[in-house]
Scaffold this active site. Structure first.
Site, mmCIF file in Angstrom:
data_model
loop_
_atom_site.group_PDB
_atom_site.id
_atom_site.type_symbol
_atom_site.label_atom_id
_atom_site.label_comp_id
_atom_site.label_asym_id
_atom_site.label_seq_id
_atom_site.Cartn_x
_atom_site.Cartn_y
_atom_site.Cartn_z
ATOM 1 C CB CYS B 15 17.448 18.062 2.055
ATOM 2 S SG CYS B 15 19.479 17.781 1.154
ATOM 3 N N PRO B 16 19.921 15.915 3.803
ATOM 4 C CG PRO B 16 22.001 15.502 4.268
ATOM 5 C CD PRO B 16 20.710 15.970 4.726
#
Lengths: 131, 187
Positions: B15-16
């Site tokens: 992430c992200p």
């Protein structure tokens, strides 16, 4: 109208950098308009040299391996990505004056402004975050 | 294998990054096309659902294959959000529900294969709108055809095409799968 996300970054460790840039890039990738106001130690996160070697908080050095293993992007990568996604990076003029720093000490493409510059953006923001 | 228009490899990324890459990839497909995102980030399922909700694209579903999560998204098109219907013979979801199992009808699902794979009316036949002209011979002119899509727009176009080609008993199901609360099946 796009959602607006206003972030204040006022701390300068590696952890703070991830909190700030992860939320900022995720929001920008979700079509939000994002601005980050960097003030006091937060300026480290966009300092030309500083952002490449941000300190891990004392006593938390063992996380370093975890960062490697989970394949998280580096902070310079995240800064690049934030710029690509049109995240507005605003350096705090007053802090820069206090620390004797100029715009060229920071990564390219930042804006420099006072508190009002940020407040103007944050005034009608849908999400406001402080790190 | 679900047929898609583009595959994004986001395996191994944290992430992200899966979201950031998805944002870029969706810009490279046409409205109405389906994007497959392959990821190993366990948070990506919830993230992509939320992302689709905030950007207006359609999250179709996720399949797990070993450690790899395959997410399916369909790029939104403006035409579909407009409620526009020009084929006059329509039937609503509830009326179709009562016909199922009681009458000899053909439910023709004209959505993309990935949409069909994740949720469809049991027994529905899949011919995506883009393939309808070339595969029309799979339908009989006398069939009692009920055309369904997500919101009634693609099925409207399909119903018009069919009736122009001489199919006599064609009904457009409105609104369609977006509000279908009857039985469903999937792959």
């Amino acid at each position: 109208m796009a959602r607006k996300v206003a972030i204040i970054a006022s701390n300068g460790s590696l952890f703070d950098a991830y909190k700030v840039f992860n939320v900022a890039t995720a929001a920008a990738a979700s079509d939000s308009e994002v601005a980050i106001f960097f003030t006091f130690e937060g300026l480290n996160l966009i300092h030309k040299e500083g952002h490449k070697q941000l300190p891990i908080p004392e006593g938390k050095e063992h996380y370093e391996e975890g960062f490697k293993n989970s394949n998280v992007p580096s902070i310079p990568d995240l800064v690049e990505m934030a710029k690509e996604l049109d995240v507005k990076l605003i350096g705090c003029q007053m802090t820069m004056d206090v620390m004797g720093l100029e715009k060229e000490h920071f990564v390219d493409g930042i804006d420099v402004g006072g508190a009002v510059t940020f407040l103007d953006f944050a005034e009608n923001a849908d999400v406001t975050l402080t790190f | 294998m679900i047929k898609t228009d583009k595959v994004l490899d986001a395996k191994g990324l944290a992430c992200p990054m899966p979201i950031v890459k998805t944002k870029k990839a969706i810009g490279e497909v046409e409205p109405g096309q389906v994007l497959e995102i392959q990821a190993t980030d366990k948070g990506s399922t919830a993230d992509l659902q939320a992302w689709a909700k905030s950007t207006g694209h359609q999250y179709l579903g996720t399949k797990e294959e070993g450690d790899v999560l395959k997410h399916y998204l369909r790029k939104a098109s403006e035409a579909e959000t407009k409620e526009e219907s020009s084929y006059p013979h329509v039937i609503n979801n509830d009326e179709l529900k009562t016909k199922l199992g009681n009458e000899d009808i053909v439910v023709l699902d004209v959505r993309e294969p990935a949409e069909y794979a994740f949720s469809r009316i049991p027994g529905a036949k899949s011919i995506p709108l883009g393939e309808l002209e070339e595969r029309m011979s799979e339908l009989n002119e006398e069939d009692n055809i009920h055309v369904v899509c997500r919101t009634g727009n693609r099925s409207d176009r399909a119903a018009q095409i069919l009736s122009e080609k001489g199919y006599k008993n064609v009904l457009n199901v409105v609104p369609g799968m977006s509000e279908w609360d009857g039985e469903t099946e999937n792959d």
